[in-house]
Scaffold this active site. Structure first.
Site, PDB file in Angstrom:
ATOM      1  N   ARG A  74      84.159   3.896  61.798  1.00 56.14           N
ATOM      2  CA  ARG A  74      84.113   3.307  60.447  1.00 56.14           C
ATOM      3  C   ARG A  74      83.402   1.957  60.497  1.00 56.14           C
ATOM      4  NH1 ARG A  74      84.460   5.386  55.683  1.00 56.14           N
ATOM      5  NH2 ARG A  74      86.436   6.402  56.102  1.00 56.14           N
ATOM      6  N   ARG A 100      77.357  12.345  63.106  1.00 55.55           N
ATOM      7  CA  ARG A 100      78.095  11.105  63.413  1.00 55.55           C
ATOM      8  C   ARG A 100      79.343  11.337  64.268  1.00 55.55           C
ATOM      9  NH1 ARG A 100      81.278   9.180  57.876  1.00 55.55           N
ATOM     10  NH2 ARG A 100      82.448  11.103  57.541  1.00 55.55           N
ATOM     11  N   HIS A 170      74.015   5.356  56.847  1.00 52.94           N
ATOM     12  CA  HIS A 170      75.089   4.892  55.949  1.00 52.94           C
ATOM     13  C   HIS A 170      75.493   3.442  56.273  1.00 52.94           C
ATOM     14  CE1 HIS A 170      78.984   4.971  53.883  1.00 52.94           C
ATOM     15  NE2 HIS A 170      78.812   6.209  53.501  1.00 52.94           N
ATOM     16  N   ASP A 213      80.397   3.479  43.451  1.00 53.05           N
ATOM     17  CA  ASP A 213      79.867   4.536  44.319  1.00 53.05           C
ATOM     18  C   ASP A 213      78.698   5.171  43.568  1.00 53.05           C
ATOM     19  OD1 ASP A 213      81.433   7.241  46.222  1.00 53.05           O
ATOM     20  OD2 ASP A 213      79.369   6.497  46.149  1.00 53.05           O
ATOM     21  N   GLU A 272      72.978   2.267  51.432  1.00 49.85           N
ATOM     22  CA  GLU A 272      72.638   3.383  52.325  1.00 49.85           C
ATOM     23  C   GLU A 272      71.246   3.947  52.025  1.00 49.85           C
ATOM     24  OE1 GLU A 272      75.908   6.113  51.641  1.00 49.85           O
ATOM     25  OE2 GLU A 272      77.153   4.362  51.207  1.00 49.85           O
TER      26      GLU A 272
HETATM   27  O1  TA6 Z   1      78.293   6.934  50.689  1.00 50.91           O
HETATM   28  C1  TA6 Z   1      79.390   6.833  49.828  1.00 50.91           C
HETATM   29  C2  TA6 Z   1      80.390   7.890  50.207  1.00 50.91           C
HETATM   30  O2  TA6 Z   1      79.888   9.178  49.974  1.00 50.91           O
HETATM   31  C3  TA6 Z   1      81.661   7.589  49.431  1.00 50.91           C
HETATM   32  O3  TA6 Z   1      81.864   8.542  48.417  1.00 50.91           O
HETATM   33  C4  TA6 Z   1      82.741   7.615  50.510  1.00 50.91           C
HETATM   34  O4  TA6 Z   1      83.262   8.897  50.656  1.00 50.91           O
HETATM   35  C5  TA6 Z   1      81.941   7.139  51.710  1.00 50.91           C
HETATM   36  O5  TA6 Z   1      80.715   7.821  51.601  1.00 50.91           O
HETATM   37  C6  TA6 Z   1      82.605   7.275  53.054  1.00 50.91           C
HETATM   38  O6  TA6 Z   1      82.767   8.607  53.384  1.00 50.91           O
HETATM   39  P1  TA6 Z   1      83.603   8.920  54.740  1.00 50.91           P
HETATM   40  O7  TA6 Z   1      83.534  10.405  54.922  1.00 50.91           O
HETATM   41  O8  TA6 Z   1      82.917   8.165  55.856  1.00 50.91           O
HETATM   42  O9  TA6 Z   1      84.985   8.375  54.492  1.00 50.91           O
END
Ligand code: TA6
Length: 298
Positions: A74, A100, A170, A213, A272
């Site tokens: 994360r 990932r 991301h 978002d 991103e």
């Molecule tokens: O990029 C934004 C997103 O799609 C959000 O909707 C949120 O889900 C984030 O990615 C993180 O996703 P993750 O699967 O890493 O918790």
């Protein structure tokens, strides 16, 4: 070939490069040169930090991050591929694809003449990936640690059939106080607000009074994060992308994520570089697509 630290240090002895055992016993490449320091985990080919000399880290990492097999780290720059978001037809498959959460192989490290390090990591299809996505591919991540951070994902179709992929670099950025942050570069751009599921047009700079978002469409623009609390501006430029996602979970969603501290949302922001929504790419047999994010202090 495994990712054994001793073997890595023997195979890739380059000035300014050190392999360490990081959290969760995961092998991590530590990079230091005249421009910056950086850390890249082989798990997920995950860029975890980029700290220009004399500056604070531009990237954010959660203090609650997992460092476990089959789980994403994360923070930093997760690679979302070969799909972005939930799998389009099978909710049992991992969110944001398998890149990932895969163990990538270190392919090369070079100290370029100007003093930047160029690291290449690779991932090929396997029995595990084919169970999720039945195509032959080769992915390569090229990380250039210099006066700017350049991260390029190359995706090559090694199959006889074309395949369609969604992708994202991301990027998680460190900010001092999200309530004092604005993002410029997307004014007038159409976007999908995935919180209320409405299509909108960006009115001026983006501010963050609540969960945000947004998937911005038809944009190849450079974006600037204005972190006013710490008087810092971060530029995110890109290649191979016509969509940009801007995300902050705010308090309720942050509290629902076990690998995200409840109050950490105030000090992070995702901008991103993506191939998302209508910007997914069809890659024909033998062809490749390159998605690149270019991060620098303004
Ligand atoms: O990029 C934004 C997103 O799609 C959000 O909707 C949120 O889900 C984030 O990615 C993180 O996703 P993750 O699967 O890493 O918790």
């Amino acid at each position: 070939m495994n990712n054994n630290i001793t073997e890595l240090n023997n195979r890739f002895s380059v000035d300014g490069i050190k392999f360490i055992t990081g959290t969760g016993e995961m092998p991590v490449i530590e990079i230091a040169n005249r421009f910056a320091a950086a850390k890249v985990a082989l798990h997920g080919a995950h860029v975890m930090s980029y700290t220009p000399v004399g500056e604070d880290d531009l990237l954010w990492m959660s203090r609650s991050s997992w460092f476990e097999p089959n789980k994403p780290i994360r923070g930093g720059i997760p690679i979302c591929w070969p799909w972005f978001g939930g799998h389009p037809t099978d909710s049992n498959l991992p969110s944001h694809g398998f890149a990932r959460i895969s163990e990538w192989q270190l392919e090369s490290i070079e100290l370029a003449a100007a003093g930047a390090h160029i690291i290449v990591l690779g991932l090929s299809d396997s029995k595990i990936t084919r169970k999720m996505w039945n195509f032959a591919f080769k992915a390569e991540l090229t990380v250039t640690v210099g006066a700017e951070l350049r991260v390029e994902l190359m995706m090559r179709n090694c199959d006889a059939q074309p395949f369609e992929t969604g992708a994202a670099l991301h990027n998680y950025f460190a900010v001092n106080d999200i309530s004092q942050v604005k993002v410029s570069g997307l004014a007038g751009c159409a976007y999908l607000d995935t919180v209320d599921h409405n299509h909108k047009v960006q009115d001026g700079d983006i501010c963050f009074p609540a969960e945000t978002d947004n998937v911005y469409l038809d944009t190849a623009a450079e974006v600037i994060i204005h972190d006013n609390a710490q008087q810092r501006k971060i530029s995110i430029a890109k290649n191979g992308s016509n969509s940009t996602v801007v995300w902050n979970p705010w308090c309720a969603k942050a509290a629902r994520m076990p690998d995200f501290g409840d109050n950490e949302y105030t000090q992070m922001l995702c901008v991103e570089t993506t191939n998302a929504e209508s910007d997914t790419r069809t890659i024909h047999s033998g062809a490749e697509h390159r998605l690149e994010t270019i991060i620098s202090l303004v």
